[in-house]
Design a protein around this motif. Structure first.
Motif, PDB file in Angstrom:
ATOM      1  N   LYS A  13       0.831  -1.207   0.000  1.00 53.61           N
ATOM      2  CA  LYS A  13       0.000   0.000   0.000  1.00 53.61           C
ATOM      3  C   LYS A  13       0.867   1.259   0.000  1.00 53.61           C
ATOM      4  CE  LYS A  13      -4.067  -1.995   2.267  1.00 53.61           C
ATOM      5  NZ  LYS A  13      -4.954  -1.964   3.465  1.00 53.61           N
ATOM      6  N   THR A  14       1.958   1.237   0.773  1.00 53.60           N
ATOM      7  CA  THR A  14       2.869   2.381   0.811  1.00 53.60           C
ATOM      8  C   THR A  14       3.458   2.642  -0.577  1.00 53.60           C
ATOM      9  OG1 THR A  14       3.453   1.901   3.109  1.00 53.60           O
ATOM     10  CG2 THR A  14       4.945   3.339   1.877  1.00 53.60           C
ATOM     11  N   THR A  15       3.825   1.566  -1.274  1.00 55.74           N
ATOM     12  CA  THR A  15       4.384   1.696  -2.619  1.00 55.74           C
ATOM     13  C   THR A  15       3.370   2.311  -3.579  1.00 55.74           C
ATOM     14  OG1 THR A  15       5.772  -0.243  -2.244  1.00 55.74           O
ATOM     15  CG2 THR A  15       5.463   0.456  -4.525  1.00 55.74           C
ATOM     16  N   LEU A  16       2.126   1.845  -3.507  1.00 56.00           N
ATOM     17  CA  LEU A  16       1.082   2.382  -4.377  1.00 56.00           C
ATOM     18  C   LEU A  16       0.818   3.859  -4.084  1.00 56.00           C
ATOM     19  CD1 LEU A  16      -1.400  -0.641  -4.279  1.00 56.00           C
ATOM     20  CD2 LEU A  16      -0.117   0.161  -6.274  1.00 56.00           C
ATOM     21  N   LEU A  17       0.824   4.220  -2.809  1.00 52.00           N
ATOM     22  CA  LEU A  17       0.581   5.617  -2.438  1.00 52.00           C
ATOM     23  C   LEU A  17       1.716   6.518  -2.919  1.00 52.00           C
ATOM     24  CD1 LEU A  17      -0.843   5.196   1.187  1.00 52.00           C
ATOM     25  CD2 LEU A  17      -2.115   5.730  -0.893  1.00 52.00           C
ATOM     26  N   LEU A  18       2.959   6.079  -2.712  1.00 49.68           N
ATOM     27  CA  LEU A  18       4.106   6.885  -3.148  1.00 49.68           C
ATOM     28  C   LEU A  18       4.209   6.949  -4.667  1.00 49.68           C
ATOM     29  CD1 LEU A  18       6.839   5.761  -0.578  1.00 49.68           C
ATOM     30  CD2 LEU A  18       5.586   7.925  -0.634  1.00 49.68           C
ATOM     31  N   SER A  19       3.634   5.970  -5.348  1.00 51.51           N
ATOM     32  CA  SER A  19       3.653   5.962  -6.810  1.00 51.51           C
ATOM     33  C   SER A  19       2.653   6.945  -7.401  1.00 51.51           C
ATOM     34  CB  SER A  19       3.348   4.557  -7.337  1.00 51.51           C
ATOM     35  OG  SER A  19       4.326   3.635  -6.910  1.00 51.51           O
ATOM     36  N   SER A  20       1.806   7.520  -6.558  1.00 56.49           N
ATOM     37  CA  SER A  20       0.735   8.383  -7.057  1.00 56.49           C
ATOM     38  C   SER A  20       1.027   9.872  -6.887  1.00 56.49           C
ATOM     39  CB  SER A  20      -0.573   8.050  -6.318  1.00 56.49           C
ATOM     40  OG  SER A  20      -0.486   8.396  -4.944  1.00 56.49           O
ATOM     41  N   VAL A  21       2.227  10.214  -6.389  1.00 61.21           N
ATOM     42  CA  VAL A  21       2.476  11.612  -6.017  1.00 61.21           C
ATOM     43  C   VAL A  21       3.217  12.413  -7.086  1.00 61.21           C
ATOM     44  CG1 VAL A  21       2.585  10.909  -3.585  1.00 61.21           C
ATOM     45  CG2 VAL A  21       4.706  11.199  -4.887  1.00 61.21           C
ATOM     46  N   ASN A  22       3.671  11.766  -8.160  1.00 64.46           N
ATOM     47  CA  ASN A  22       4.550  12.431  -9.118  1.00 64.46           C
ATOM     48  C   ASN A  22       3.991  13.727  -9.679  1.00 64.46           C
ATOM     49  OD1 ASN A  22       5.293   9.688  -8.776  1.00 64.46           O
ATOM     50  ND2 ASN A  22       6.527   9.770 -10.633  1.00 64.46           N
ATOM     51  N   ILE A 111       6.161  13.582 -19.536  1.00 64.52           N
ATOM     52  CA  ILE A 111       5.805  12.295 -20.146  1.00 64.52           C
ATOM     53  C   ILE A 111       5.831  11.187 -19.088  1.00 64.52           C
ATOM     54  CG2 ILE A 111       6.533  10.551 -21.820  1.00 64.52           C
ATOM     55  CD1 ILE A 111       7.623  12.889 -23.536  1.00 64.52           C
ATOM     56  N   GLY A 112       6.862  11.216 -18.239  1.00 62.86           N
ATOM     57  CA  GLY A 112       6.939  10.242 -17.157  1.00 62.86           C
ATOM     58  C   GLY A 112       5.759  10.341 -16.213  1.00 62.86           C
ATOM     59  N   CYS A 113       5.394  11.557 -15.851  1.00 63.19           N
ATOM     60  CA  CYS A 113       4.234  11.777 -14.976  1.00 63.19           C
ATOM     61  C   CYS A 113       2.963  11.239 -15.614  1.00 63.19           C
ATOM     62  CB  CYS A 113       4.063  13.273 -14.694  1.00 63.19           C
ATOM     63  SG  CYS A 113       5.151  13.937 -13.423  1.00 63.19           S
ATOM     64  N   GLY A 114       2.815  11.494 -16.918  1.00 67.79           N
ATOM     65  CA  GLY A 114       1.616  11.050 -17.608  1.00 67.79           C
ATOM     66  C   GLY A 114       1.491   9.537 -17.652  1.00 67.79           C
ATOM     67  N   ILE A 115       2.625   8.850 -17.763  1.00 71.51           N
ATOM     68  CA  ILE A 115       2.604   7.384 -17.746  1.00 71.51           C
ATOM     69  C   ILE A 115       2.228   6.864 -16.362  1.00 71.51           C
ATOM     70  CG2 ILE A 115       4.046   5.316 -17.977  1.00 71.51           C
ATOM     71  CD1 ILE A 115       5.675   6.838 -20.078  1.00 71.51           C
ATOM     72  N   VAL A 116       2.787   7.482 -15.336  1.00 71.19           N
ATOM     73  CA  VAL A 116       2.574   7.012 -13.961  1.00 71.19           C
ATOM     74  C   VAL A 116       1.177   7.344 -13.445  1.00 71.19           C
ATOM     75  CG1 VAL A 116       3.299   7.383 -11.564  1.00 71.19           C
ATOM     76  CG2 VAL A 116       5.017   7.076 -13.353  1.00 71.19           C
ATOM     77  N   TYR A 117       0.671   8.526 -13.805  1.00 68.48           N
ATOM     78  CA  TYR A 117      -0.505   9.091 -13.140  1.00 68.48           C
ATOM     79  C   TYR A 117      -1.714   8.141 -13.055  1.00 68.48           C
ATOM     80  CZ  TYR A 117      -3.613  12.771 -11.480  1.00 68.48           C
ATOM     81  OH  TYR A 117      -4.473  13.511 -10.728  1.00 68.48           O
ATOM     82  N   PRO A 118      -2.120   7.480 -14.149  1.00 67.38           N
ATOM     83  CA  PRO A 118      -3.309   6.622 -14.025  1.00 67.38           C
ATOM     84  C   PRO A 118      -3.027   5.224 -13.491  1.00 67.38           C
ATOM     85  CG  PRO A 118      -2.573   6.666 -16.301  1.00 67.38           C
ATOM     86  CD  PRO A 118      -1.648   7.585 -15.531  1.00 67.38           C
ATOM     87  N   LEU A 119      -1.748   4.834 -13.419  1.00 75.56           N
ATOM     88  CA  LEU A 119      -1.431   3.444 -13.118  1.00 75.56           C
ATOM     89  C   LEU A 119      -1.600   3.083 -11.644  1.00 75.56           C
ATOM     90  CD1 LEU A 119       1.655   2.920 -15.448  1.00 75.56           C
ATOM     91  CD2 LEU A 119      -0.666   2.014 -15.746  1.00 75.56           C
ATOM     92  N   ALA A 120      -1.204   3.999 -10.740  1.00 72.65           N
ATOM     93  CA  ALA A 120      -1.351   3.689  -9.312  1.00 72.65           C
ATOM     94  C   ALA A 120      -2.818   3.491  -8.928  1.00 72.65           C
ATOM     95  CB  ALA A 120      -0.693   4.783  -8.469  1.00 72.65           C
ATOM     96  N   PRO A 121      -3.741   4.411  -9.293  1.00 72.97           N
ATOM     97  CA  PRO A 121      -5.153   4.143  -8.979  1.00 72.97           C
ATOM     98  C   PRO A 121      -5.705   2.931  -9.717  1.00 72.97           C
ATOM     99  CG  PRO A 121      -4.927   6.151 -10.294  1.00 72.97           C
ATOM    100  CD  PRO A 121      -3.557   5.767  -9.840  1.00 72.97           C
ATOM    101  N   ALA A 122      -5.202   2.654 -10.930  1.00 76.31           N
ATOM    102  CA  ALA A 122      -5.658   1.467 -11.649  1.00 76.31           C
ATOM    103  C   ALA A 122      -5.255   0.197 -10.899  1.00 76.31           C
ATOM    104  CB  ALA A 122      -5.078   1.454 -13.063  1.00 76.31           C
ATOM    105  N   MET A 123      -4.028   0.169 -10.371  1.00 77.10           N
ATOM    106  CA  MET A 123      -3.574  -0.981  -9.588  1.00 77.10           C
ATOM    107  C   MET A 123      -4.407  -1.130  -8.324  1.00 77.10           C
ATOM    108  SD  MET A 123       0.567  -0.789  -9.938  1.00 77.10           S
ATOM    109  CE  MET A 123       1.385  -1.119 -11.514  1.00 77.10           C
TER     110      MET A 123
END
Length: 404
Positions: A13-22, A111-123
């Protein structure tokens, strides 16, 4: 639950949360540096503003493309690539010798932010459901606000020595990258997931996004377009109305972040009580916020308005994200969340045009503009209330879904 399993769950859960802050961090680390960058590169001209706007602009296509790539590439792989681009683009600013070097690194970061942004909530949507999913959706908003708040202050202090030192903070995300590599499960591409394929075979139909996904994305687009009016007007209003100074505008922004953080932390409990009526409360809070701004003549009244603004943001973001994760079919969840994410940034873009329209309508009166927006939000709240009431039987309270 065993101690090791509990620790594994917490770390995941910590990993998913930190993955959503970019996305939040990208802006928070740049805003305190703009004045110093302008001094270092006096010929920067309009490119200086692009350091903030370009990443957001590039996030839009990156988000949409990521939603489709998830059909064929593992979400974990995409997340790792996005985080790596974010780190390279962010830290790369330390080697800049001119403003264009910063522009190119910010483009890569976007571009990196755009790739990451939807993935954490999707996971989160794939791994969790019910109360636990709602809780994590709320916490992603809180975590993003908290991390960006701390790093924004840290960047300001780093800039007192040398503004380039602030880019070292991007190396903190190397830790996040390592956590993603070791702690996240290997998600199969959605078109190769046997569970999804089996579900399609059983139903004998191709899963479509459905009108509720599109409607929820439209909700987010409209909400962002209208609610972000305050971003263009807050500092000007405070100074022109002699309520405070630019420093007080910064304090108001911090109070807004704090209120949003607090509500997001308890979003799951609020959602559990209000169910689909949560959306109505969020819109009412925004309407009250703008109404209070329209009549505010004191610092205390302004702060009350800012608190309602934070309440609304803290409810609406996790609310709509949770909604789309519920109504989207399993084979389309990542793309659906990508659409919603794209709506956030399109809404921010359209806010400039909406602001011009309100200024034209009110002859530039900020107070009248605030009252007009308050009326807009009250109308949206009424529409949402009617929609929720009339669709309760169709969707069922047991789904604990939201308006859309």
């Amino acid at each position: 639950m065993s101690e090791s399993k509990r620790e594994g769950t917490v770390l995941l859960k910590t990993t998913l949360l930190l993955s959503s802050v970019n996305g939040m961090v990208a802006s928070a680390l740049m805003v305190p540096l703009l004045a110093d960058i302008a001094k270092s590169y006096p010929d920067a001209g309009p490119w200086l503003n692009q350091l903030l706007s370009l990443p957001s602009l590039l996030m839009i296509p990156a988000i949409l493309i990521t939603g489709k790539l998830a059909d064929y590439i593992s979400k974990k792989t995409l997340l790792l690539v996005g985080t790596l681009l974010f780190i390279i683009g962010g830290f790369g600013g330390i080697f800049a010798t001119g403003v264009m070097d910063l522009v190119w690194t910010r483009a890569l970061l976007g571009i990196g932010c755009g790739i990451v942004y939807p993935l954490a909530p999707a996971m989160i949507a794939y791994l969790y459901d019910g109360q636990e999913r709602a809780q994590l959706m709320g916490w992603t908003n809180s975590c993003g606000g908290a991390v960006s708040f701390v790093l924004g202050i840290a960047a300001g202090y780093a800039a007192l020595v040398d503004w380039k030192y602030a880019f070292y903070y991007y190396l903190l995300f190397v830790i996040v990258l390592i956590m993603q590599w070791f702690l996240l499960p290997d998600f199969l591409p959605e078109k190769k997931d046997p569970a999804i394929t089996q579900a399609k075979l059983q139903t004998g139909a191709t899963e479509k996004l459905g009108y509720r996904v599109w409607l929820t994305s439209l909700d987010m687009l409209i909400f962002m377009t209208v609610s972000m009016f305050i971003i263009f007007k807050l500092a000007l209003f405070i100074v022109n109305e002699h309520i405070g100074t630019s420093a007080d505008a910064g304090m108001a922004s911090s109070i807004n972040t704090l209120a949003s953080f607090a509500v997001s932390m308890v979003f799951a409990q609020i959602w559990n009580k209000l169910k689909r009526f949560t959306v109505v409360v969020g819109l009412v809070c925004m309407s009250v916020c703008y109404f209070l701004f329209s009549i505010a003549h004191s610092y205390g009244m302004m702060m009350a308005a800012v608190i309602f603004l934070g309440f609304s943001m803290g409810l609406m973001f996790p609310y709509l994200m949770n909604r789309v994760s519920i109504v989207a079919p399993n084979s389309q969840k990542t793309f659906a969340i990508s659409l919603l994410s794209m709506a956030i940034y399109l809404g921010q873009f359209f806010t400039g045009f909406y602001t011009q329209f309100v200024d034209w309508l009110t002859n530039g009166s900020i107070r009248s503009g605030f009252m007009f927006v308050a009326g807009n939000m009250a109308a949206f709240a009424l529409i949402a209330l009617v929609y929720v009431i009339f669709t309760r039987n169709r969707e069922g309270e047991s789904q604990t879904t939201i308006a859309g």
